[in-house]
Design a protein around this motif. Structure first.
Motif, PDB file in Angstrom:
ATOM      1  N   LEU A 331      10.381  -2.701  18.988  1.00 16.36           N
ATOM      2  CA  LEU A 331       9.576  -3.669  18.245  1.00 16.36           C
ATOM      3  C   LEU A 331       9.136  -3.078  16.909  1.00 16.36           C
ATOM      4  O   LEU A 331       8.884  -1.879  16.802  1.00 16.36           O
ATOM      5  N   SER A 332       9.035  -3.930  15.905  1.00 15.05           N
ATOM      6  CA  SER A 332       8.436  -3.543  14.629  1.00 15.05           C
ATOM      7  C   SER A 332       7.872  -4.796  13.975  1.00 15.05           C
ATOM      8  O   SER A 332       8.360  -5.903  14.210  1.00 15.05           O
ATOM      9  N   GLY A 333       6.829  -4.626  13.160  1.00 17.78           N
ATOM     10  CA  GLY A 333       6.285  -5.798  12.488  1.00 17.78           C
ATOM     11  C   GLY A 333       5.087  -5.465  11.622  1.00 17.78           C
ATOM     12  O   GLY A 333       4.333  -4.531  11.913  1.00 17.78           O
ATOM     13  N   GLY A 334       4.926  -6.238  10.566  1.00 15.19           N
ATOM     14  CA  GLY A 334       3.801  -6.059   9.661  1.00 15.19           C
ATOM     15  C   GLY A 334       3.994  -4.890   8.724  1.00 15.19           C
ATOM     16  O   GLY A 334       4.822  -4.010   8.962  1.00 15.19           O
ATOM     17  N   HIS A 335       3.194  -4.899   7.635  1.00 18.08           N
ATOM     18  CA  HIS A 335       3.312  -3.831   6.649  1.00 18.08           C
ATOM     19  C   HIS A 335       1.961  -3.211   6.283  1.00 18.08           C
ATOM     20  O   HIS A 335       1.908  -2.191   5.604  1.00 18.08           O
ATOM     21  N   ALA A 336       0.864  -3.854   6.720  1.00 15.09           N
ATOM     22  CA  ALA A 336      -0.464  -3.320   6.399  1.00 15.09           C
ATOM     23  C   ALA A 336      -1.462  -3.844   7.427  1.00 15.09           C
ATOM     24  O   ALA A 336      -1.314  -4.965   7.931  1.00 15.09           O
ATOM     25  N   PRO A 337      -2.502  -3.062   7.753  1.00 17.10           N
ATOM     26  CA  PRO A 337      -3.460  -3.522   8.769  1.00 17.10           C
ATOM     27  C   PRO A 337      -4.305  -4.710   8.332  1.00 17.10           C
ATOM     28  O   PRO A 337      -4.879  -5.402   9.178  1.00 17.10           O
ATOM     29  N   ASN A 338      -4.373  -4.978   7.030  1.00 18.97           N
ATOM     30  CA  ASN A 338      -5.207  -6.087   6.546  1.00 18.97           C
ATOM     31  C   ASN A 338      -4.386  -7.217   5.947  1.00 18.97           C
ATOM     32  O   ASN A 338      -4.867  -7.987   5.113  1.00 18.97           O
ATOM     33  N   ALA A 339      -3.101  -7.317   6.383  1.00 19.66           N
ATOM     34  CA  ALA A 339      -2.230  -8.381   5.879  1.00 19.66           C
ATOM     35  C   ALA A 339      -1.557  -9.091   7.039  1.00 19.66           C
ATOM     36  O   ALA A 339      -1.226  -8.486   8.065  1.00 19.66           O
ATOM     37  N   LEU A 340      -1.393 -10.399   6.893  1.00 24.26           N
ATOM     38  CA  LEU A 340      -0.603 -11.139   7.883  1.00 24.26           C
ATOM     39  C   LEU A 340       0.846 -10.676   7.806  1.00 24.26           C
ATOM     40  O   LEU A 340       1.375 -10.456   6.712  1.00 24.26           O
ATOM     41  N   PRO A 341       1.489 -10.523   8.951  1.00 25.03           N
ATOM     42  CA  PRO A 341       2.866 -10.014   8.941  1.00 25.03           C
ATOM     43  C   PRO A 341       3.837 -11.028   8.339  1.00 25.03           C
ATOM     44  O   PRO A 341       3.881 -12.179   8.761  1.00 25.03           O
ATOM     45  N   ALA A 342       4.602 -10.581   7.351  1.00 29.01           N
ATOM     46  CA  ALA A 342       5.656 -11.435   6.785  1.00 29.01           C
ATOM     47  C   ALA A 342       6.935 -11.331   7.587  1.00 29.01           C
ATOM     48  O   ALA A 342       7.822 -12.181   7.449  1.00 29.01           O
TER      49      ALA A 342
END
Length: 486
Positions: A331-342
């Motif tokens: 699994l992988s997902g998201g790019h920052a802890p304070n951003a919705l995953p694109a």
């Protein structure tokens, strides 16, 4: 490598063998051949052939050196491959000329064996994985089970047969190859595409699968891999515009991916028996525990007993015997802890029953997820991503040829009196997939005995019993002679 477990047995029939002699009178590997086999084994194990920092070519050159010293001509020891680190060695043991019908030569027997190994970190092992260590009745080292021991079986047997002046009824070809365990240069595939004249054969033996199962130190069965599932990885990708985490929306890429994986978990593939698995279950039903036997009868019934299928499927090995399996593995997902995953991705690994294609399974996953925003792509063995998977269905199991199984039963009875020879379906995958796709009947036949509860291939402190190793060398010597008597 094919991982053998007692759960995955799928027999055409339990082929019984006569007790030829007391176990103590079984043929023994001569002392000079024990010394030779151990020497080659040591060289193979201590030559690193993992993909990241090893060299398959280095192992191939060790084998070539030993075969040259054993009397093989340079022109019968062909190094061929795509680059300097991935050279495969093809060895030809010449047989009687003009021995076939109407004076034509019988087609060769092709033996395939990979000489690469799975990565091994010294920090993970009790012993150095790239030093052959003999301890407490075992040889330790990366490749002792998977499958440098099997490679030595054939190389040492070739040298012994050559020394004895043996002339088989046909050529025997050995291909020692790269990248079965990983990498981008699978040797069997490369040779079939680029040097097909070296791979012409009547049928194929693959010691990477099959072998002798041990329980409490005793041989209990000789497994022959007669068919296998097809391996496939699929990448699931959910994408959207992302945004600030303080403004959450329903269209969250991680949630979207999660919902698809929940469907995958809750929806196993349907039960599908083939000739191998159906006959196997019929035989296992006769000898297993009463409760399990009742479940097997329900699986075999027409119509099937749904409760029996559910009960039988609780064991992962039994479930894998009945159906294609697909499971999330990465699994992988998201790019920052304070951003919705694109974007969110999952790898789904499938093991596909014979007779079905990878594209057919991909389409099944697309229909199951029923989400036009979710992309399901195929990931090749080399890591390439494509919108569609190969559409060619795997071939049905080859028939159990008498010219293979009669000699096999004979030699098995000599070395392990009384144990059955059992064709099996394996849930794993091996290089036989390439030879089968090329139209070559392929059988996984090995002589290495491994305890059913001590399978360490790919794992820490991989090992093989010392006497199991020497017996497997004797097995392949006797088996090759039995297959090719003039």
């Amino acid at each position: 490598m094919l991982f053998k477990t007692h759960h995955l047995i799928a027999a055409f029939s339990f082929l019984t063998v006569a007790v030829a002699a007391d176990a103590q009178s079984a043929p023994q590997l001569p002392q000079q051949d024990r010394v030779l086999a151990r020497q080659i084994f040591k060289e193979f194990i201590e030559t690193n052939s993992e993909d990241s920092d090893g060299s398959v070519t280095a192992v191939a050159e060790v084998a070539r050196k030993e075969l040259l010293a054993g009397g093989f001509a340079p022109e019968d020891l062909i190094l061929a491959g795509p680059n300097a680190l991935k050279q495969n060695l093809v060895v030809r043991y010449h047989g009687v000329a003009g021995s076939g019908p109407s004076g034509s030569k019988l087609k060769p027997i092709l033996i395939i064996g990979h000489i690469d190994v799975v990565e091994a970190r010294r920090a993970d092992w009790t012993l150095d994985p790239y030093t052959l260590t003999e301890k407490d009745g075992f040889f330790y080292g990366r490749g002792t089970q998977d499958m440098k021991s099997d490679d030595v079986d054939v190389v040492a047997s070739f040298i012994r047969l050559k020394r004895e002046g043996y002339v088989p009824d046909r050529d025997i070809v050995l291909a020692l190859t790269a990248d079965e365990e990983g990498g981008k240069s699978n040797g069997v595939s490369w040779l079939l595409k680029n040097r097909p004249e070296l791979m012409v054969a009547d049928y194929v033996l693959n010691p990477d699968s099959g072998g002798v199962e041990l329980r409490h130190g005793k041989a209990t069965e000789m497994d022959v891999e007669a068919t296998e599932k097809t391996y496939a990885d699929f990448v699931l990708t959910a994408r959207n515009r992302g945004g600030h985490s303080s403004l959450p929306r329903p269209d969250n890429a991680i949630y979207e991916l999660m919902h698809a994986l929940e469907k995958l978990e809750a929806t196993p593939f349907p039960v599908e028996l083939n000739d191998v698995t159906r006959a196997s279950l019929a035989e296992v039903e006769k000898i297993t525990a009463p409760e399990r036997a009742a479940n097997i009868r329900g699986v075999l019934a027409t119509p099937q007993d749904a409760a029996a299928v559910a009960a039988f499927s609780k064991d992962p090995g039994d479930s894998a015997l009945l159906r294609t399996t697909c499971v999330a593995t990465m699994l992988s997902g998201g790019h920052a802890p304070n951003a919705l995953p694109a974007e969110a991705q999952a790898n789904v690994n499938c093991r596909i029953l014979p007779g079905h294609s990878q594209e057919e399974v991909r389409q099944t996953l697309v229909k199951l997820f029923a989400d036009p925003q979710l992309v399901v792509e195929y990931k090749s063995d080399a890591g390439g991503i494509s919108a569609e998977a190969p559409g060619r269905a795997s071939l049905p199991p080859p028939p159990p040829r008498a010219d293979v199984f009669v000699p096999l039963r004979q030699v098995t009875a000599e070395l392990w009196p009384g144990i059955p020879v059992i064709p099996v379906m394996d849930a794993g995958a091996s290089d036989s997939v390439y030879t089968m796709q090329a139209g070559l009947p392929s059988y996984g036949i090995g002589g290495v005995g491994v305890a059913y509860d001590d399978v360490r291939a790919h794992g820490r402190d991989e090992r093989v019993g010392v006497e199991s190793f020497y017996t497997s060398v004797e097995f392949y010597y006797l088996f090759l002679k039995a297959l090719t008597k003039p």
